[in-house]
Design a protein around this motif. Structure first.
Motif, PDB file in Angstrom:
ATOM      1  N   GLY A  23       0.812  -1.211   0.000  1.00 50.91           N
ATOM      2  CA  GLY A  23       0.000   0.000   0.000  1.00 50.91           C
ATOM      3  C   GLY A  23       0.842   1.257   0.000  1.00 50.91           C
ATOM      4  O   GLY A  23       2.020   1.249   0.385  1.00 50.91           O
ATOM      5  N   PRO A  24       0.257   2.372  -0.437  1.00 48.40           N
ATOM      6  CA  PRO A  24       1.039   3.596  -0.627  1.00 48.40           C
ATOM      7  C   PRO A  24       1.643   4.162   0.653  1.00 48.40           C
ATOM      8  O   PRO A  24       2.772   4.665   0.622  1.00 48.40           O
ATOM      9  CB  PRO A  24       0.028   4.570  -1.245  1.00 48.40           C
ATOM     10  N   ASN A  25       0.927   4.097   1.776  1.00 38.88           N
ATOM     11  CA  ASN A  25       1.460   4.684   3.008  1.00 38.88           C
ATOM     12  C   ASN A  25       2.718   3.969   3.476  1.00 38.88           C
ATOM     13  O   ASN A  25       3.731   4.604   3.804  1.00 38.88           O
ATOM     14  CB  ASN A  25       0.392   4.658   4.102  1.00 38.88           C
ATOM     15  N   LEU A  26       2.654   2.637   3.525  1.00 44.32           N
ATOM     16  CA  LEU A  26       3.811   1.874   3.984  1.00 44.32           C
ATOM     17  C   LEU A  26       4.958   1.945   2.983  1.00 44.32           C
ATOM     18  O   LEU A  26       6.128   2.077   3.371  1.00 44.32           O
ATOM     19  CB  LEU A  26       3.413   0.420   4.235  1.00 44.32           C
ATOM     20  N   VAL A  27       4.641   1.853   1.710  1.00 45.62           N
ATOM     21  CA  VAL A  27       5.700   1.908   0.697  1.00 45.62           C
ATOM     22  C   VAL A  27       6.393   3.267   0.716  1.00 45.62           C
ATOM     23  O   VAL A  27       7.627   3.350   0.643  1.00 45.62           O
ATOM     24  CB  VAL A  27       5.128   1.594  -0.705  1.00 45.62           C
ATOM     25  N   GLU A  28       5.632   4.328   0.842  1.00 42.25           N
ATOM     26  CA  GLU A  28       6.240   5.662   0.895  1.00 42.25           C
ATOM     27  C   GLU A  28       7.152   5.800   2.107  1.00 42.25           C
ATOM     28  O   GLU A  28       8.263   6.339   2.019  1.00 42.25           O
ATOM     29  CB  GLU A  28       5.157   6.738   0.932  1.00 42.25           C
ATOM     30  N   ALA A  29       6.696   5.299   3.273  1.00 39.70           N
ATOM     31  CA  ALA A  29       7.511   5.380   4.492  1.00 39.70           C
ATOM     32  C   ALA A  29       8.792   4.566   4.342  1.00 39.70           C
ATOM     33  O   ALA A  29       9.871   4.994   4.770  1.00 39.70           O
ATOM     34  CB  ALA A  29       6.707   4.886   5.694  1.00 39.70           C
ATOM     35  N   ASN A 111      -2.621  -5.309  17.924  1.00 38.62           N
ATOM     36  CA  ASN A 111      -2.258  -4.650  19.181  1.00 38.62           C
ATOM     37  C   ASN A 111      -0.814  -4.180  19.163  1.00 38.62           C
ATOM     38  O   ASN A 111      -0.496  -3.062  19.598  1.00 38.62           O
ATOM     39  CB  ASN A 111      -2.474  -5.598  20.358  1.00 38.62           C
ATOM     40  N   ALA A 112       0.084  -5.028  18.660  1.00 35.16           N
ATOM     41  CA  ALA A 112       1.494  -4.637  18.596  1.00 35.16           C
ATOM     42  C   ALA A 112       1.674  -3.417  17.697  1.00 35.16           C
ATOM     43  O   ALA A 112       2.386  -2.472  18.049  1.00 35.16           O
ATOM     44  CB  ALA A 112       2.331  -5.813  18.083  1.00 35.16           C
ATOM     45  N   GLY A 113       1.011  -3.418  16.544  1.00 37.28           N
ATOM     46  CA  GLY A 113       1.116  -2.286  15.634  1.00 37.28           C
ATOM     47  C   GLY A 113       0.564  -1.006  16.236  1.00 37.28           C
ATOM     48  O   GLY A 113       1.127   0.078  16.046  1.00 37.28           O
ATOM     49  N   THR A 114      -0.532  -1.130  16.974  1.00 37.78           N
ATOM     50  CA  THR A 114      -1.115   0.039  17.629  1.00 37.78           C
ATOM     51  C   THR A 114      -0.157   0.639  18.646  1.00 37.78           C
ATOM     52  O   THR A 114       0.014   1.867  18.720  1.00 37.78           O
ATOM     53  CB  THR A 114      -2.437  -0.340  18.328  1.00 37.78           C
ATOM     54  N   ILE A 115       0.502  -0.208  19.427  1.00 38.55           N
ATOM     55  CA  ILE A 115       1.452   0.294  20.425  1.00 38.55           C
ATOM     56  C   ILE A 115       2.631   0.965  19.745  1.00 38.55           C
ATOM     57  O   ILE A 115       3.115   2.012  20.196  1.00 38.55           O
ATOM     58  CB  ILE A 115       1.913  -0.853  21.345  1.00 38.55           C
ATOM     59  N   TYR A 137       7.033  -7.448  11.724  1.00 38.29           N
ATOM     60  CA  TYR A 137       6.947  -7.247  10.281  1.00 38.29           C
ATOM     61  C   TYR A 137       5.871  -8.114   9.645  1.00 38.29           C
ATOM     62  O   TYR A 137       5.806  -8.257   8.430  1.00 38.29           O
ATOM     63  CB  TYR A 137       8.321  -7.453   9.646  1.00 38.29           C
ATOM     64  N   ASN A 138       5.006  -8.669  10.474  1.00 41.58           N
ATOM     65  CA  ASN A 138       3.753  -9.274  10.030  1.00 41.58           C
ATOM     66  C   ASN A 138       2.919  -8.198   9.335  1.00 41.58           C
ATOM     67  O   ASN A 138       2.890  -7.041   9.770  1.00 41.58           O
ATOM     68  CB  ASN A 138       3.053  -9.813  11.277  1.00 41.58           C
ATOM     69  N   GLY A 139       2.236  -8.551   8.248  1.00 41.86           N
ATOM     70  CA  GLY A 139       1.499  -7.556   7.468  1.00 41.86           C
ATOM     71  C   GLY A 139       0.481  -6.779   8.278  1.00 41.86           C
ATOM     72  O   GLY A 139       0.354  -5.557   8.143  1.00 41.86           O
ATOM     73  N   LYS A 140      -0.258  -7.465   9.137  1.00 38.89           N
ATOM     74  CA  LYS A 140      -1.280  -6.787   9.936  1.00 38.89           C
ATOM     75  C   LYS A 140      -0.651  -5.828  10.928  1.00 38.89           C
ATOM     76  O   LYS A 140      -1.164  -4.728  11.166  1.00 38.89           O
ATOM     77  CB  LYS A 140      -2.144  -7.820  10.666  1.00 38.89           C
ATOM     78  N   CYS A 141       0.479  -6.217  11.510  1.00 36.95           N
ATOM     79  CA  CYS A 141       1.179  -5.329  12.440  1.00 36.95           C
ATOM     80  C   CYS A 141       1.685  -4.086  11.719  1.00 36.95           C
ATOM     81  O   CYS A 141       1.573  -2.970  12.223  1.00 36.95           O
ATOM     82  CB  CYS A 141       2.335  -6.086  13.100  1.00 36.95           C
ATOM     83  N   ALA A 146       0.678   1.959  10.909  1.00 37.16           N
ATOM     84  CA  ALA A 146       0.465   3.098  10.003  1.00 37.16           C
ATOM     85  C   ALA A 146       1.774   3.763   9.595  1.00 37.16           C
ATOM     86  O   ALA A 146       1.851   4.982   9.455  1.00 37.16           O
ATOM     87  CB  ALA A 146      -0.471   4.124  10.653  1.00 37.16           C
ATOM     88  N   GLY A 147       2.815   2.949   9.403  1.00 39.93           N
ATOM     89  CA  GLY A 147       4.100   3.484   8.963  1.00 39.93           C
ATOM     90  C   GLY A 147       5.050   3.850  10.091  1.00 39.93           C
ATOM     91  O   GLY A 147       6.225   4.122   9.849  1.00 39.93           O
ATOM     92  N   SER A 148       4.554   3.859  11.330  1.00 37.54           N
ATOM     93  CA  SER A 148       5.422   4.247  12.455  1.00 37.54           C
ATOM     94  C   SER A 148       6.558   3.268  12.684  1.00 37.54           C
ATOM     95  O   SER A 148       7.578   3.621  13.283  1.00 37.54           O
ATOM     96  CB  SER A 148       4.590   4.382  13.740  1.00 37.54           C
ATOM     97  N   ILE A 149       6.404   2.037  12.218  1.00 37.89           N
ATOM     98  CA  ILE A 149       7.486   1.062  12.386  1.00 37.89           C
ATOM     99  C   ILE A 149       8.743   1.506  11.652  1.00 37.89           C
ATOM    100  O   ILE A 149       9.846   1.055  11.968  1.00 37.89           O
ATOM    101  CB  ILE A 149       7.027  -0.329  11.906  1.00 37.89           C
ATOM    102  N   PHE A 150       8.610   2.434  10.709  1.00 36.73           N
ATOM    103  CA  PHE A 150       9.764   2.966   9.998  1.00 36.73           C
ATOM    104  C   PHE A 150      10.338   4.208  10.683  1.00 36.73           C
ATOM    105  O   PHE A 150      11.351   4.742  10.235  1.00 36.73           O
ATOM    106  CB  PHE A 150       9.387   3.314   8.560  1.00 36.73           C
TER     107      PHE A 150
END
Length: 248
Positions: A23-29, A111-115, A137-141, A146-150
């Motif tokens: 998706g564009p948000n993750l790819v851009e980040a 939950n992990a992605g939200t945190i 790095y699971n897709g749902k996480c 929302a890109g914060s993992i980057f």
């Protein structure tokens, strides 16, 4: 293409030290961080996201191939193969962190992605997924972050005791969030460097982990809800720490 599809599995990601961002948000980040090695894109998506993909190494794929690369119900036809960012707890601690989020034994990727997203928003220095936790790095996480993992170091540390020992040795107080905490969130000193421990909603933090904490903290609740989910608890506690930091 075949190698990329294998990145849907945890073992494939671990062996290749690669993951898929969709998706564009993750790819851009990921592009901003320089982590993208190649992008698979359909013809329609290439036209739609032409500005985003300018200068990126792309490979056109069919809609069918894009679906195989996707783990969403409605693929957008844009998937990047990314290198796992370097994230090392020892280096994070050497940099003198003042706020660290530590979800313990969190298996639900949303939950992990939200945190991760909340920790990034509140200016935390890192997220440490302690114990047997979900692959960040699971897709749902990734989508939940929302890109914060980057944007923030995310470290998987299976040895919870080692993680907490390292945090304490680096000068952080370790606060465990528990329903029967002896200290109210209203009264805890958050001007100090802090590592927050959050446990799964179903079971909470393991007793042996709570024993390693500097203090057991409860969130005051005036309503009738018995508890908060881990994402809500993390948002409240990390916000309070960020607020205390702004007042220094």
């Amino acid at each position: 293409m075949v190698a990329a599809v294998k990145l849907h599995r945890h073992t494939g990601r671990r062996r290749a030290a690669r993951f898929l961002a969709e998706g564009p948000n993750l790819v851009e980040a990921a592009l901003r961080r320089g982590l993208v090695s190649e992008v698979f894109v359909t013809e329609n998506a290439a036209e739609r996201f032409a500005d985003l993909l300018a200068g990126a190494q792309t490979q056109l794929v069919t809609e069918r191939a894009a679906k195989a690369l996707s783990d969403t119900v409605t693929p957008v036809g844009l998937v990047a193969v990314c290198t796992v960012p370097d994230a090392d707890l020892e280096q994070v601690l050497a940099d003198g962190p003042t706020l660290v989020a530590v979800p313990v034994g969190v298996s639900e990727p949303g939950n992990a992605g939200t945190i991760i997203r909340v920790a990034d928003a509140m200016g935390a220095d890192a997220v440490v997924l302690a114990g047997p936790s979900v692959d960040p790095y699971n897709g749902k996480c990734l989508r939940a972050s929302a890109g914060s993992i980057f944007s923030i170091p995310v470290i998987a540390e299976p040895d919870t005791d080692a993680a907490l020992t390292g945090l304490r040795d680096a000068g952080l107080q370790v606060l465990a969030t528990v329903l029967d905490g002896s200290v109210s969130l209203d009264d805890v000193d958050l001007a100090r460097p802090t590592a927050w421990l959050f446990g799964p909603e179903a079971h909470g933090l393991p007793p042996d982990v709570v024993e390693l904490a500097t203090a057991r903290v409860r969130i005051p609740m005036a309503g009738n809800a018995e508890s908060l989910n881990i994402g809500s608890a993390a948002a409240i506690c990390l916000y309070q720490s960020a607020r205390a930091s702004r007042r220094r």
